[in-house]
Scaffold this active site. Sequence first.
Site, PDB file in Angstrom:
ATOM      1  N   ASP A  13       0.825  -1.225   0.000  1.00 25.65           N
ATOM      2  CA  ASP A  13       0.000   0.000   0.000  1.00 25.65           C
ATOM      3  C   ASP A  13       0.852   1.266   0.000  1.00 25.65           C
ATOM      4  O   ASP A  13       0.464   2.283   0.576  1.00 25.65           O
ATOM      5  CB  ASP A  13      -0.957   0.037   1.209  1.00 25.65           C
ATOM      6  CG  ASP A  13      -1.756  -1.241   1.326  1.00 25.65           C
ATOM      7  OD1 ASP A  13      -2.268  -1.688   0.297  1.00 25.65           O
ATOM      8  OD2 ASP A  13      -1.861  -1.789   2.434  1.00 25.65           O
ATOM      9  N   LYS A  16       1.761   2.146  -5.083  1.00 23.67           N
ATOM     10  CA  LYS A  16       2.378   1.595  -6.300  1.00 23.67           C
ATOM     11  C   LYS A  16       1.571   1.915  -7.536  1.00 23.67           C
ATOM     12  O   LYS A  16       2.123   2.150  -8.602  1.00 23.67           O
ATOM     13  CB  LYS A  16       2.507   0.075  -6.187  1.00 23.67           C
ATOM     14  CG  LYS A  16       3.666  -0.382  -5.345  1.00 23.67           C
ATOM     15  CD  LYS A  16       3.803  -1.869  -5.465  1.00 23.67           C
ATOM     16  CE  LYS A  16       3.749  -2.646  -4.192  1.00 23.67           C
ATOM     17  NZ  LYS A  16       2.747  -2.479  -3.232  1.00 23.67           N
ATOM     18  N   GLY A  40      -4.031  -4.784  -4.533  1.00 25.79           N
ATOM     19  CA  GLY A  40      -5.042  -3.804  -4.924  1.00 25.79           C
ATOM     20  C   GLY A  40      -4.342  -2.575  -5.452  1.00 25.79           C
ATOM     21  O   GLY A  40      -3.711  -1.855  -4.694  1.00 25.79           O
ATOM     22  N   HIS A  41      -4.383  -2.379  -6.747  1.00 27.80           N
ATOM     23  CA  HIS A  41      -3.713  -1.227  -7.340  1.00 27.80           C
ATOM     24  C   HIS A  41      -4.761  -0.311  -7.979  1.00 27.80           C
ATOM     25  O   HIS A  41      -5.516  -0.739  -8.837  1.00 27.80           O
ATOM     26  CB  HIS A  41      -2.693  -1.666  -8.395  1.00 27.80           C
ATOM     27  CG  HIS A  41      -1.546  -2.438  -7.801  1.00 27.80           C
ATOM     28  ND1 HIS A  41      -0.612  -3.091  -8.546  1.00 27.80           N
ATOM     29  CD2 HIS A  41      -1.199  -2.644  -6.521  1.00 27.80           C
ATOM     30  CE1 HIS A  41       0.269  -3.670  -7.746  1.00 27.80           C
ATOM     31  NE2 HIS A  41      -0.077  -3.412  -6.510  1.00 27.80           N
ATOM     32  N   GLN A 226       2.204  -6.257  -2.909  1.00 29.21           N
ATOM     33  CA  GLN A 226       2.501  -6.261  -1.471  1.00 29.21           C
ATOM     34  C   GLN A 226       3.797  -5.477  -1.197  1.00 29.21           C
ATOM     35  O   GLN A 226       4.089  -4.540  -1.914  1.00 29.21           O
ATOM     36  CB  GLN A 226       2.557  -7.686  -0.897  1.00 29.21           C
ATOM     37  CG  GLN A 226       1.204  -8.395  -0.886  1.00 29.21           C
ATOM     38  CD  GLN A 226       0.874  -9.107  -2.171  1.00 29.21           C
ATOM     39  OE1 GLN A 226       1.703  -9.797  -2.724  1.00 29.21           O
ATOM     40  NE2 GLN A 226      -0.328  -8.948  -2.659  1.00 29.21           N
TER      41      GLN A 226
HETATM   42  P1  IMP Z   1      -2.569 -12.934   2.224  1.00 31.56           P
HETATM   43  O1  IMP Z   1      -1.631 -12.407   1.190  1.00 31.56           O
HETATM   44  O2  IMP Z   1      -4.023 -12.772   1.836  1.00 31.56           O
HETATM   45  O3  IMP Z   1      -2.250 -14.329   2.645  1.00 31.56           O
HETATM   46  O4  IMP Z   1      -2.400 -12.019   3.546  1.00 31.56           O
HETATM   47  C1  IMP Z   1      -1.214 -12.076   4.330  1.00 31.56           C
HETATM   48  C2  IMP Z   1      -0.836 -10.692   4.867  1.00 31.56           C
HETATM   49  O5  IMP Z   1      -0.475  -9.859   3.776  1.00 31.56           O
HETATM   50  C3  IMP Z   1      -1.976  -9.949   5.578  1.00 31.56           C
HETATM   51  O6  IMP Z   1      -1.409  -9.169   6.621  1.00 31.56           O
HETATM   52  C4  IMP Z   1      -2.540  -9.047   4.505  1.00 31.56           C
HETATM   53  O7  IMP Z   1      -3.168  -7.908   5.064  1.00 31.56           O
HETATM   54  C5  IMP Z   1      -1.259  -8.675   3.787  1.00 31.56           C
HETATM   55  N1  IMP Z   1      -1.479  -8.286   2.389  1.00 31.56           N
HETATM   56  C6  IMP Z   1      -1.739  -9.088   1.329  1.00 31.56           C
HETATM   57  N2  IMP Z   1      -1.846  -8.384   0.198  1.00 31.56           N
HETATM   58  C7  IMP Z   1      -1.641  -7.103   0.533  1.00 31.56           C
HETATM   59  C8  IMP Z   1      -1.589  -5.884  -0.226  1.00 31.56           C
HETATM   60  O8  IMP Z   1      -1.740  -5.854  -1.458  1.00 31.56           O
HETATM   61  N3  IMP Z   1      -1.332  -4.756   0.487  1.00 31.56           N
HETATM   62  C9  IMP Z   1      -1.102  -4.767   1.825  1.00 31.56           C
HETATM   63  N4  IMP Z   1      -1.135  -5.868   2.564  1.00 31.56           N
HETATM   64  C10 IMP Z   1      -1.404  -7.035   1.923  1.00 31.56           C
END
Ligand code: IMP
Length: 432
Positions: A13, A16, A40-41, A226
């Site tokens: 976040d 990007k 999420g972009h 991420q």
């Molecule tokens: P997962 O990727 O759904 O398994 O989530 C694992 C961790 O990564 C959690 O803390 C999510 O909030 C975080 N996370 C996954 N994708 C994103 C992203 O695009 N932005 C910020 N945090 C993310």
Amino acid sequence: MANVVVVGSQWGDEGKGKIVDWLSERADVVVRFQGGHNAGHTLVVDGKTYKLSLLPSGVVREGKLSIIGNGVVFDPHAFVAELGKLKALGVSITPDCLKIAENTALILSLHRELDGYREDAASNSGTKIGTTRRGIGPAYEDKVGRRAIRVMDLADLETLPSKVDRLLTHHNALRRGLGHDEVTHEAIMQELTSVADQILPYMDRVWRVLDDRRRAGERILFEGAQGTLLDIDHGTYPFVTSSNTVAGQAAAGSGVGPGAIDYVLGITKAYTTRVGEGPFPTEQTGEVGDFLGTRGREFGVVTGRKRRCGWFDAVLVRQAVAVNGIKGIALTKLDVLDGLDEIKVCTGYRLDGETIDYLPASQGAQARVEPIYETLQGWQDTTAGARSWNELPAQAVKYVRHIEELIGAPVALLSTSPERDDTILVTDPFQD
Ligand code: IMP
């Protein structure tokens, strides 16, 4: 001709979307190499807002080739839904402009369910990760467990049934253990065959496509999702995502050699946020956290969850510069700090009576570190919309220069609002 990898240098976040959009205009090919529709972009192109989760940012621009690399975990339902939303916005996506690697592992409904079952069970014991519940972790587990169904399997109906059996032996044992109904072979076959026709036209030998494009001198942008602190190895384990988010993964996750990467750009927010559980040394739960959250509109694009907010942590970003090989950063959301009398920056940690300059690897130590702050004078004038250094208040320039010094990397781009053109360019990563 440079190829560029964009990664998040914090917990995701970092903003990007805007930077990737800016870069994708200059690129010929845009590649996703890890993660899935947990990302999420948000892109704003010609006044239209697009929210992408799974598709590379190149899809909203004409004449770009977009690629989903083998390092991604691919949910066919999310793919079809995202294509539909983009079509409704007038974006045309065809197999000529989008390719999915044949060896990409699929996310199925049973992965999403398992993610949810585990998070629910962990909520009761206080050990949940706070995942996006998209099935990302379970899908990667099946990939390394060598029982994943991959895109190419959709085209091989002879071997598919035995692969499904192998997958279900594992999943049904887990589901029984967790007290849930088993999934039938027929249900999974139906799930797969119902989407196959919508996926297979996009399937390709991506490593070869990339090799050809690279040899032809095209510019390739590798779009990370991420952030570094969510990396499965280098992040705040176990409160991480299930893929390598660092720049090195761009090569393995798409099928190019490491020599194909010339420039790593780290997207860095002028303060820090994180979604989900896990350590966050500079987190501010009081007035400052509320100020940053409200001013920065810190809500997740994918889940709508409120992001935790805190001061800039130079220790973490310096570490991200090292593990990614970041050559320059794109500093975002500086304007959120406008109007603060004082701004704190974390320059080190105290751990068990000692001072350290890195994030320790153990979960216990990560929870115990206490930030050591420097306090800088804030600025009252606005930085929002500035397009040159001269338009920035002197204290804001000092803040940026100090960050560069602390993290050991220069600012290549400075973003001063969500608008595309509100960007100060110092170094064009493609021209470096
Ligand atoms: P997962 O990727 O759904 O398994 O989530 C694992 C961790 O990564 C959690 O803390 C999510 O909030 C975080 N996370 C996954 N994708 C994103 C992203 O695009 N932005 C910020 N945090 C993310």
